[in-house]
Design a protein around this motif. Structure first.
Motif, PDB file in Angstrom:
ATOM      1  N   LEU A 267      -9.217  80.526 -26.041  1.00  0.00           N
ATOM      2  CA  LEU A 267     -10.561  80.929 -25.639  1.00  0.00           C
ATOM      3  C   LEU A 267     -10.830  80.689 -24.161  1.00  0.00           C
ATOM      4  CD1 LEU A 267     -12.475  79.499 -28.687  1.00  0.00           C
ATOM      5  CD2 LEU A 267     -12.512  81.891 -27.996  1.00  0.00           C
TER       6      LEU A 267
ATOM      7  N   ARG B 167     -15.314  83.791 -22.220  1.00  0.00           N
ATOM      8  CA  ARG B 167     -15.264  85.058 -22.958  1.00  0.00           C
ATOM      9  C   ARG B 167     -14.907  84.754 -24.403  1.00  0.00           C
ATOM     10  NH1 ARG B 167     -10.788  89.532 -23.137  1.00  0.00           N
ATOM     11  NH2 ARG B 167      -9.546  87.665 -23.202  1.00  0.00           N
ATOM     12  N   TRP B 168     -15.785  85.123 -25.334  1.00  0.00           N
ATOM     13  CA  TRP B 168     -15.497  84.958 -26.756  1.00  0.00           C
ATOM     14  C   TRP B 168     -14.454  85.990 -27.166  1.00  0.00           C
ATOM     15  CZ3 TRP B 168     -17.383  80.682 -26.221  1.00  0.00           C
ATOM     16  CH2 TRP B 168     -18.616  80.198 -26.601  1.00  0.00           C
TER      17      TRP B 168
ATOM     18  N   LYS C  78     -18.980  77.929 -32.769  1.00  0.00           N
ATOM     19  CA  LYS C  78     -19.807  78.913 -32.071  1.00  0.00           C
ATOM     20  C   LYS C  78     -18.948  80.023 -31.472  1.00  0.00           C
ATOM     21  CE  LYS C  78     -23.912  76.203 -31.109  1.00  0.00           C
ATOM     22  NZ  LYS C  78     -24.919  77.132 -31.624  1.00  0.00           N
ATOM     23  N   ALA C  79     -17.855  79.648 -30.847  1.00  0.00           N
ATOM     24  CA  ALA C  79     -17.002  80.625 -30.167  1.00  0.00           C
ATOM     25  C   ALA C  79     -16.339  81.597 -31.125  1.00  0.00           C
ATOM     26  CB  ALA C  79     -15.939  79.898 -29.344  1.00  0.00           C
ATOM     27  N   THR C  80     -16.198  81.202 -32.379  1.00  0.00           N
ATOM     28  CA  THR C  80     -15.559  82.078 -33.366  1.00  0.00           C
ATOM     29  C   THR C  80     -16.575  82.714 -34.312  1.00  0.00           C
ATOM     30  OG1 THR C  80     -15.113  80.215 -34.870  1.00  0.00           O
ATOM     31  CG2 THR C  80     -13.384  80.793 -33.282  1.00  0.00           C
TER      32      THR C  80
END
Length: 184
Positions: free
Chosen positions: A136, A179-180, A158-160
């Motif tokens: 990530l 950047r997700w 959160k990122a996923t």
């Protein structure tokens, strides 16, 4: 569990297929926002996993099938030379090592999903968390969760897409240049 087995079970066919000339896609680029993660593609993945789970008849047989699959895939991958290129089911030519990173991401994020489904505290091994976070953020940006005031697990959730992000959090993520990945 059935989905995780399915995503790992693609490897024997990929390794048996002709090797592409060169890798063109990295693990990060694999998770680009295109049709592979569109609602219809996600629905097809879910249906495939449900069909596979229904064929297994029990949790024990599903676990046995997963055990046999990962052992076969481990054996096959260890026999491949460094720099081996494979073609994903999406048509992406990529290094086997990069594709394996995508499998770690799949197992890690679906482990979070499983914990949620079972009503258990989410967890991830430190090694898997390192892989997902580095994918990530890049290996030089390991402090980003702390910049956001999040624990690493909260950041990864959160990122996923496993934990909603507020408008304020999204603004801070943008400011930090994070950047997700696009995940189904």
């Amino acid at each position: 569990m059935a989905h995780v087995r399915v995503v790992i079970a693609w490897l024997p066919g990929m390794l048996a297929a002709p090797e592409p000339i060169r890798a063109e896609v990295s693990a990060v680029e694999y998770y680009r926002p295109d049709g592979r993660f569109a609602p219809d593609a996600n629905a097809a993945r879910i249906a495939l996993a449900q069909d596979h789970a229904a064929e297994q008849l029990s949790g024990a047989s599903l676990a046995e099938g997963f055990d046999a699959t990962w052992q076969e895939v481990d054996r096959l991958c260890r026999a491949e030379p460094e720099g081996r290129v494979v073609r994903t089911r999406h048509g992406d030519p990529m290094l086997l090592s990069e594709f394996l990173l995508t499998r770690v991401v799949e197992v890690a994020v679906h482990g979070l999903d499983l914990a949620d489904a079972l009503g258990r505290e989410p967890w991830m091994t430190p090694q898997a968390a390192d892989v997902v976070q580095d994918l990530l953020l890049g290996p030089d940006n390991a402090a980003a969760p702390e910049h956001l005031g999040w624990s690493r697990l909260r950041f990864l959730r959160k990122a996923t897409g496993r934990d909603p992000i507020t408008r304020e959090e999204a603004a801070e993520v943008d400011r930090l240049g994070i950047r997700w990945l696009t995940l189904g």
